[in-house]
Design a protein around this motif. Structure first.
Motif, PDB file in Angstrom:
ATOM      1  N   HIS A   1       3.047   8.813   1.924  1.00  0.00           N
ATOM      2  CA  HIS A   1       1.904   8.443   1.078  1.00  0.00           C
ATOM      3  C   HIS A   1       1.396   9.640   0.275  1.00  0.00           C
ATOM      4  O   HIS A   1       1.040   9.518  -0.886  1.00  0.00           O
TER       5      HIS A   1
ATOM      6  N   SER B   1      -2.445   0.317   7.032  1.00  0.00           N
ATOM      7  CA  SER B   1      -2.043  -1.094   7.070  1.00  0.00           C
ATOM      8  C   SER B   1      -2.589  -1.815   8.304  1.00  0.00           C
ATOM      9  O   SER B   1      -2.565  -3.045   8.356  1.00  0.00           O
TER      10      SER B   1
ATOM     11  N   TYR C   1       0.881  -1.172   0.000  1.00  0.00           N
ATOM     12  CA  TYR C   1       0.000   0.000   0.000  1.00  0.00           C
ATOM     13  C   TYR C   1       0.916   1.219   0.000  1.00  0.00           C
ATOM     14  O   TYR C   1       1.667   1.440   0.944  1.00  0.00           O
TER      15      TYR C   1
ATOM     16  N   ARG D   1      -5.157  -4.646   7.875  1.00  0.00           N
ATOM     17  CA  ARG D   1      -4.719  -6.001   7.498  1.00  0.00           C
ATOM     18  C   ARG D   1      -4.284  -6.811   8.715  1.00  0.00           C
ATOM     19  O   ARG D   1      -3.991  -8.000   8.575  1.00  0.00           O
TER      20      ARG D   1
ATOM     21  N   SER E   1       5.457   7.247   7.289  1.00  0.00           N
ATOM     22  CA  SER E   1       4.838   6.772   6.051  1.00  0.00           C
ATOM     23  C   SER E   1       3.612   7.615   5.725  1.00  0.00           C
ATOM     24  O   SER E   1       3.269   7.799   4.565  1.00  0.00           O
TER      25      SER E   1
HETATM   26  O1  PMV Z   1      -0.151   2.092   7.226  1.00  0.00           O
HETATM   27  P1  PMV Z   1       1.034   2.965   6.992  1.00  0.00           P
HETATM   28  O2  PMV Z   1       0.658   4.397   6.817  1.00  0.00           O
HETATM   29  O3  PMV Z   1       2.108   2.758   8.035  1.00  0.00           O
HETATM   30  O4  PMV Z   1       1.663   2.577   5.576  1.00  0.00           O
HETATM   31  C1  PMV Z   1       2.393   1.403   5.400  1.00  0.00           C
HETATM   32  C2  PMV Z   1       3.017   1.361   4.073  1.00  0.00           C
HETATM   33  C3  PMV Z   1       3.995   0.230   3.814  1.00  0.00           C
HETATM   34  O5  PMV Z   1       4.389  -0.408   5.004  1.00  0.00           O
HETATM   35  C4  PMV Z   1       5.234   0.816   3.169  1.00  0.00           C
HETATM   36  C5  PMV Z   1       3.421  -0.794   2.850  1.00  0.00           C
HETATM   37  C6  PMV Z   1       2.337  -1.672   3.394  1.00  0.00           C
HETATM   38  O6  PMV Z   1       1.471  -2.049   2.599  1.00  0.00           O
HETATM   39  O7  PMV Z   1       2.364  -2.025   4.587  1.00  0.00           O
END
Ligand code: PMV
Length: 327
Positions: A194, A140, A16, A143, A190
């Motif tokens: 993004h 993330s 993502y 998930r 992150s």
């Molecule tokens: O959920 P965030 O904002 O920490 O974004 C995570 C992004 C990545 O770890 C780089 C990719 C992913 O899909 O987990």
């Protein structure tokens, strides 16, 4: 009005990166991940009319920063809004890995916080609804709610951007050997990264290529075929980091040790050790192999300098309520 939840971090096989709605954290593309058994967060939330403000603490570790506390409080506000209750909370959190280890993940944190807070307020939500709420805290994190191997559907609205399990944890005895090469916190979060993803000239190309890679990862997982899954996850890592490195301003997460390990992995494969790398938003490398090759991978790593620690993960169940409260 007190509940405790444990949730795993996850490693993305399809990543993502970039979102079409920043506030609602709706991603441009669907993603796929595996929950990690040795990287979990446990969180206790208690709501009480006696509290005059929210209190957020890390157990047995250094403190949360003000920015981190604000993000937790914002998620509590979303959950309070959902429950229609205006009442303060005490939150305590403990990681199975030190927060400063470089393995820390907002995914396990927001999955545990959301699961515990919803239960503490006496609400019962479906798994799908929980994933949607967790996504609002950290993309993330959605998930980390379902079991095992998980897919997050991009969707167009908040209600259809949710995660669901593809396979349970016992479907395939994979390993993610997490190699920590740098402990310190990331310079750029992150969340900030993004928002700049679409400034990369490679971003639209990446979106075009994704369906094919997604198909390889889906089939690799279904058929438990590492020679199909492995090349696809390496390609995916290079694609996402290619976007990161060419966005404005560019994000360079890799260290010399990161690159050295990536090069070594290709050499190990030539010597019949089936192992593949994947890297999220940081310098640390996840080495993906099957259980029978775990020891060989650990042995191979002995010859590499600059490693601070190693965490061996198996596929894990998702977020769940537990009885042992942290306070
Ligand atoms: O959920 P965030 O904002 O920490 O974004 C995570 C992004 C990545 O770890 C780089 C990719 C992913 O899909 O987990």
């Amino acid at each position: 009005m007190k509940a405790t939840a444990a949730a795993p971090a996850n490693i993305a096989f399809i990543k993502y990166w970039g979102r079409k709605d920043a506030k609602l954290r709706i991603p441009y593309n669907s993603s796929i991940s595996m929950n990690l058994s040795a990287s979990t967060t446990t969180t206790t939330v208690e709501f009480s009319k006696v509290f005059s403000k929210d209190r957020v603490e890390l157990v047995e570790e250094e403190r949360f920063s003000d920015t981190e506390i604000d993000r937790v409080v914002r998620q509590l506000d979303v959950i309070r809004g959902k429950a229609g209750k205006n009442i303060f909370a005490r939150v305590a959190t403990k990681n199975s890995f030190p927060k400063s280890s470089g393995a820390a993940s907002s995914a396990s944190g927001f999955a545990a916080l959301t699961t515990a807070a919803i239960a503490a307020l006496g609400l019962t939500l479906s798994e799908k609804e929980l994933t949607i709420l967790a996504r609002l805290g950290s993309g993330s994190a959605c998930r980390s709610i379902p079991h095992g191997f998980v897919r997050w559907e991009t969707g167009n609205t908040s209600e259809d951007s949710y995660a669901h399990s593809l396979f349970p944890a016992n479907h395939w005895d994979l390993r993610s050997v997490l190699v920590i090469v740098k402990k310190s916190a990331k310079d750029v979060s992150s969340t900030a990264g993004h928002d700049k993803a679409t400034t990369s000239p490679l971003f639209s190309k990446r979106l075009q290529e994704l369906p094919k890679r997604m198909e390889a990862v889906m089939r690799g997982l279904k058929e438990k075929n590492l020679s199909l899954l492995g090349p696809a996850i390496e390609e995916e890592t290079l694609s996402m980091h290619g976007v990161m490195q060419t966005q404005t301003p560019p994000l360079f997460y890799w260290t010399d040790a990161t690159k050295h390990i990536m090069e070594q992995v290709a050499r190990w494969r030539k010597k019949d050790l089936p192992v593949y790398f994947t890297i999220d938003a940081g310098p640390n490398v996840h080495l993906i192999c099957e259980s029978q090759d775990e020891k060989k991978v650990l042995n191979a790593l002995q010859s590499i300098g600059g490693i601070e620690s190693i965490i061996v993960n198996k596929p894990a169940q998702g977020a769940r309520l537990i009885k042992d409260h942290l306070f």
